[in-house]
Scaffold this active site. Sequence first.
Site, PDB file in Angstrom:
ATOM      1  N   LYS A   1       0.824  -1.200   0.000  1.00 29.77           N
ATOM      2  CA  LYS A   1       0.000   0.000   0.000  1.00 29.77           C
ATOM      3  C   LYS A   1       0.868   1.264   0.000  1.00 29.77           C
ATOM      4  O   LYS A   1       1.980   1.209   0.487  1.00 29.77           O
ATOM      5  CB  LYS A   1      -0.925   0.006   1.202  1.00 29.77           C
ATOM      6  CG  LYS A   1      -0.232   0.363   2.494  1.00 29.77           C
ATOM      7  CD  LYS A   1      -1.254   0.586   3.563  1.00 29.77           C
ATOM      8  CE  LYS A   1      -0.686   1.126   4.801  1.00 29.77           C
ATOM      9  NZ  LYS A   1       0.189   2.225   4.792  1.00 29.77           N
TER      10      LYS A   1
ATOM     11  N   HIS B   1       0.829  -5.760   5.905  1.00 27.17           N
ATOM     12  CA  HIS B   1       1.729  -6.399   6.870  1.00 27.17           C
ATOM     13  C   HIS B   1       1.008  -6.832   8.149  1.00 27.17           C
ATOM     14  O   HIS B   1       1.504  -7.662   8.884  1.00 27.17           O
ATOM     15  CB  HIS B   1       2.957  -5.525   7.160  1.00 27.17           C
ATOM     16  CG  HIS B   1       2.723  -4.406   8.125  1.00 27.17           C
ATOM     17  ND1 HIS B   1       2.182  -3.209   7.764  1.00 27.17           N
ATOM     18  CD2 HIS B   1       2.966  -4.297   9.449  1.00 27.17           C
ATOM     19  CE1 HIS B   1       2.103  -2.420   8.809  1.00 27.17           C
ATOM     20  NE2 HIS B   1       2.571  -3.050   9.867  1.00 27.17           N
TER      21      HIS B   1
ATOM     22  N   LYS C   1       1.282 -10.535  11.018  1.00 27.49           N
ATOM     23  CA  LYS C   1       1.548 -10.484  12.466  1.00 27.49           C
ATOM     24  C   LYS C   1       1.105 -11.798  13.103  1.00 27.49           C
ATOM     25  O   LYS C   1       0.039 -12.325  12.791  1.00 27.49           O
ATOM     26  CB  LYS C   1       0.812  -9.301  13.116  1.00 27.49           C
ATOM     27  CG  LYS C   1       1.445  -7.955  12.762  1.00 27.49           C
ATOM     28  CD  LYS C   1       0.769  -6.825  13.496  1.00 27.49           C
ATOM     29  CE  LYS C   1       1.207  -5.475  12.948  1.00 27.49           C
ATOM     30  NZ  LYS C   1       2.360  -4.896  13.591  1.00 27.49           N
TER      31      LYS C   1
ATOM     32  N   GLU D   1      -1.542   4.500  18.054  1.00 28.23           N
ATOM     33  CA  GLU D   1      -0.095   4.720  18.017  1.00 28.23           C
ATOM     34  C   GLU D   1       0.233   5.912  18.897  1.00 28.23           C
ATOM     35  O   GLU D   1      -0.548   6.865  18.963  1.00 28.23           O
ATOM     36  CB  GLU D   1       0.357   4.999  16.595  1.00 28.23           C
ATOM     37  CG  GLU D   1       0.138   3.838  15.655  1.00 28.23           C
ATOM     38  CD  GLU D   1       0.664   4.138  14.265  1.00 28.23           C
ATOM     39  OE1 GLU D   1       1.819   3.814  13.989  1.00 28.23           O
ATOM     40  OE2 GLU D   1      -0.083   4.746  13.481  1.00 28.23           O
TER      41      GLU D   1
ATOM     42  N   ASP E   1      -4.681   5.398   5.202  1.00 25.29           N
ATOM     43  CA  ASP E   1      -3.424   4.799   5.664  1.00 25.29           C
ATOM     44  C   ASP E   1      -3.669   3.546   6.507  1.00 25.29           C
ATOM     45  O   ASP E   1      -2.890   2.601   6.447  1.00 25.29           O
ATOM     46  CB  ASP E   1      -2.661   5.849   6.496  1.00 25.29           C
ATOM     47  CG  ASP E   1      -1.272   5.377   6.914  1.00 25.29           C
ATOM     48  OD1 ASP E   1      -0.556   4.832   6.046  1.00 25.29           O
ATOM     49  OD2 ASP E   1      -0.905   5.547   8.093  1.00 25.29           O
TER      50      ASP E   1
ATOM     51  N   HIS F   1      -5.390  -2.191   6.905  1.00 21.07           N
ATOM     52  CA  HIS F   1      -5.160  -2.994   8.122  1.00 21.07           C
ATOM     53  C   HIS F   1      -6.434  -3.234   8.927  1.00 21.07           C
ATOM     54  O   HIS F   1      -6.738  -4.361   9.315  1.00 21.07           O
ATOM     55  CB  HIS F   1      -4.143  -2.308   9.042  1.00 21.07           C
ATOM     56  CG  HIS F   1      -2.863  -1.915   8.363  1.00 21.07           C
ATOM     57  ND1 HIS F   1      -2.270  -2.686   7.397  1.00 21.07           N
ATOM     58  CD2 HIS F   1      -2.047  -0.840   8.524  1.00 21.07           C
ATOM     59  CE1 HIS F   1      -1.167  -2.097   6.988  1.00 21.07           C
ATOM     60  NE2 HIS F   1      -1.012  -0.971   7.653  1.00 21.07           N
TER      61      HIS F   1
ATOM     62  N   LYS G   1      -2.969   8.524  15.592  1.00 24.15           N
ATOM     63  CA  LYS G   1      -1.573   8.773  15.962  1.00 24.15           C
ATOM     64  C   LYS G   1      -1.524   9.721  17.157  1.00 24.15           C
ATOM     65  O   LYS G   1      -2.491  10.423  17.426  1.00 24.15           O
ATOM     66  CB  LYS G   1      -0.815   9.365  14.778  1.00 24.15           C
ATOM     67  CG  LYS G   1      -0.706   8.378  13.606  1.00 24.15           C
ATOM     68  CD  LYS G   1       0.362   8.790  12.628  1.00 24.15           C
ATOM     69  CE  LYS G   1       0.418   7.853  11.414  1.00 24.15           C
ATOM     70  NZ  LYS G   1       1.072   6.568  11.682  1.00 24.15           N
TER      71      LYS G   1
HETATM   72  C1  BG6 Z   1       1.638   1.503   8.224  1.00 27.76           C
HETATM   73  C2  BG6 Z   1       1.164   2.924   8.215  1.00 27.76           C
HETATM   74  O1  BG6 Z   1       1.012   0.757   7.236  1.00 27.76           O
HETATM   75  O2  BG6 Z   1       1.362   0.919   9.486  1.00 27.76           O
HETATM   76  C3  BG6 Z   1       1.813   3.717   9.326  1.00 27.76           C
HETATM   77  O3  BG6 Z   1       1.471   3.515   6.961  1.00 27.76           O
HETATM   78  C4  BG6 Z   1       1.608   3.032  10.648  1.00 27.76           C
HETATM   79  O4  BG6 Z   1       1.295   5.045   9.367  1.00 27.76           O
HETATM   80  C5  BG6 Z   1       2.006   1.570  10.567  1.00 27.76           C
HETATM   81  O5  BG6 Z   1       2.417   3.696  11.606  1.00 27.76           O
HETATM   82  C6  BG6 Z   1       1.657   0.820  11.828  1.00 27.76           C
HETATM   83  O6  BG6 Z   1       2.184  -0.474  11.742  1.00 27.76           O
HETATM   84  P1  BG6 Z   1       2.592  -1.265  13.054  1.00 27.76           P
HETATM   85  O7  BG6 Z   1       3.017  -2.601  12.554  1.00 27.76           O
HETATM   86  O8  BG6 Z   1       3.686  -0.486  13.703  1.00 27.76           O
HETATM   87  O9  BG6 Z   1       1.362  -1.311  13.898  1.00 27.76           O
END
Ligand code: BG6
Length: 488
Positions: free
Chosen positions: A150, A180, A184, A218, A237, A242, A334
């Site tokens: 993405k 991703h 996990k 986050e 995003d 996700h 965030k």
């Molecule tokens: C990414 C986003 O796909 O995932 C980021 O672009 C975000 O903005 C991140 O911080 C979070 O991933 P993880 O694995 O740290 O939860």
Amino acid sequence: MVARVVPVEPFDLVVFGATGDLARRKLIPALYHRLHDGQMPPDARIRGAASSEHSTENYRNIVLEALNEFVGPDALDKDCVDRFLTMIDYHRVDAMSESGWASLLPYKDDGSGRPRVFYLSVAPRFFEPVVTRMSEVGLTEGEPRIVVEKPLGRDLASAHKLNQFLGSKFEERQIYRIDHYLGKETVQNLMALRFANNLFEPLWNAGHVDHVQITVAESVGVEGRGAYYDGIGAMRDMVQNHMLQLLCLIAMEPPANFEPNAVRDEKLKVLRALAPITDADDMVRGQYAAGKGNPSYQEEVDNPTSHTETFVALKTHVSNWRWADVPFYLRTGKRLRARVSEISVTFKAVPHSIFPTAKNGKAGHNVLAIRLQPDEGIRLTMTIKDPGPGGMRLAPAELDMTFADRLQAAKLRMPDAYERLVMDVVRGDQTLFMRGDEVEAAWAWVDPIIAAWEERAEYPPTYDPGSAGPEDALMLMHRDGRRWREIG
Ligand code: BG6
């Protein structure tokens, strides 16, 4: 060591964008770990390709720095690092011209059946030029696999266009769209929990579930990624990919088997069953303000009129028999209080209580909380008798199924998502990758929400750094007589 390593066959991997952030932070460390754990054979070939001029020696230094920075000291051993470096070389290629492409000819199909993987770790505007050049020099012949990540479009129309382009050069079975979150460990465990146990599945429906919450919080801000993030925002995003993927895994029907298309068919049905959000109160957004020594979002991205949201909270439904009228609450942002990713399934209270009400009024709801990070694990809130003499008082208590204990006992390391996903590409297993129609279905649901915000042309309400997001998000739950789980 990670448990039970099944080695993959020797493969060829070309990483476009090999000097970029994703390659350095994620791909290189992931590949190194796979070699260290004995999964990646030493005769795999890895070629870094990017537009900057580097000798192989130079590039190996970049790789070494990335390993020193992103691989823990336990796994860094000199012997393995040396072996890893010899597997890697570098060639300059320019996506916008013919320059350098001949150097990739050794990565053409040689009829040996050796897996060939082309990882596009580049900004999306380079997807088309890179793939076009690949096809001009014959790299798309045979059965290459292509990996993209993405943002896969910024709306349905652009995602569809990208799918059509990729589809003009590759078969769907050759396209690996990474999310991703699907790599996990706990996300996969969610599937094991649901489909390898008979305990929860009979209760996994509107008859027994009160509501579902999905939180990806986050504590960091945009951290130097402002150029990418501004104008994109949390909805594109995090939610479109996700969060919706997590929702799919919670809500999907059991597939007939664990084959890629069987799993993806079921996820697609969930995406298509998502009720459109029409009530403005059910689609909350926010933007972080300055505070606690940090600049505001607008200051950070140097755009004093930015409307980009850094927080989203939504209430939706999956319109099918299993989930009729069960609210799904999604929240991501965030600069929040803590870094927590968690899915919780709150079951309905017992239909009739024979006991006096619990002290805090909470007893009665079983909550299954699946924690993705930190402290990966699954916790089940039960109602128990408050220990001790003095009458039959009830209290909530947590059954802790934290995996860290098991991992520690076996001295296992929690693998990063990319380790799993890259090896799955080499193995040719698409189960944990998004199919093109899933991506489009997710956009089809997200687009009207973004359009509604854009139409109103208002600034998102701000929220304090270190908080749980804007007031409106709390109200979203309070209106339903529910509350968000604590971020922390
Ligand atoms: C990414 C986003 O796909 O995932 C980021 O672009 C975000 O903005 C991140 O911080 C979070 O991933 P993880 O694995 O740290 O939860």
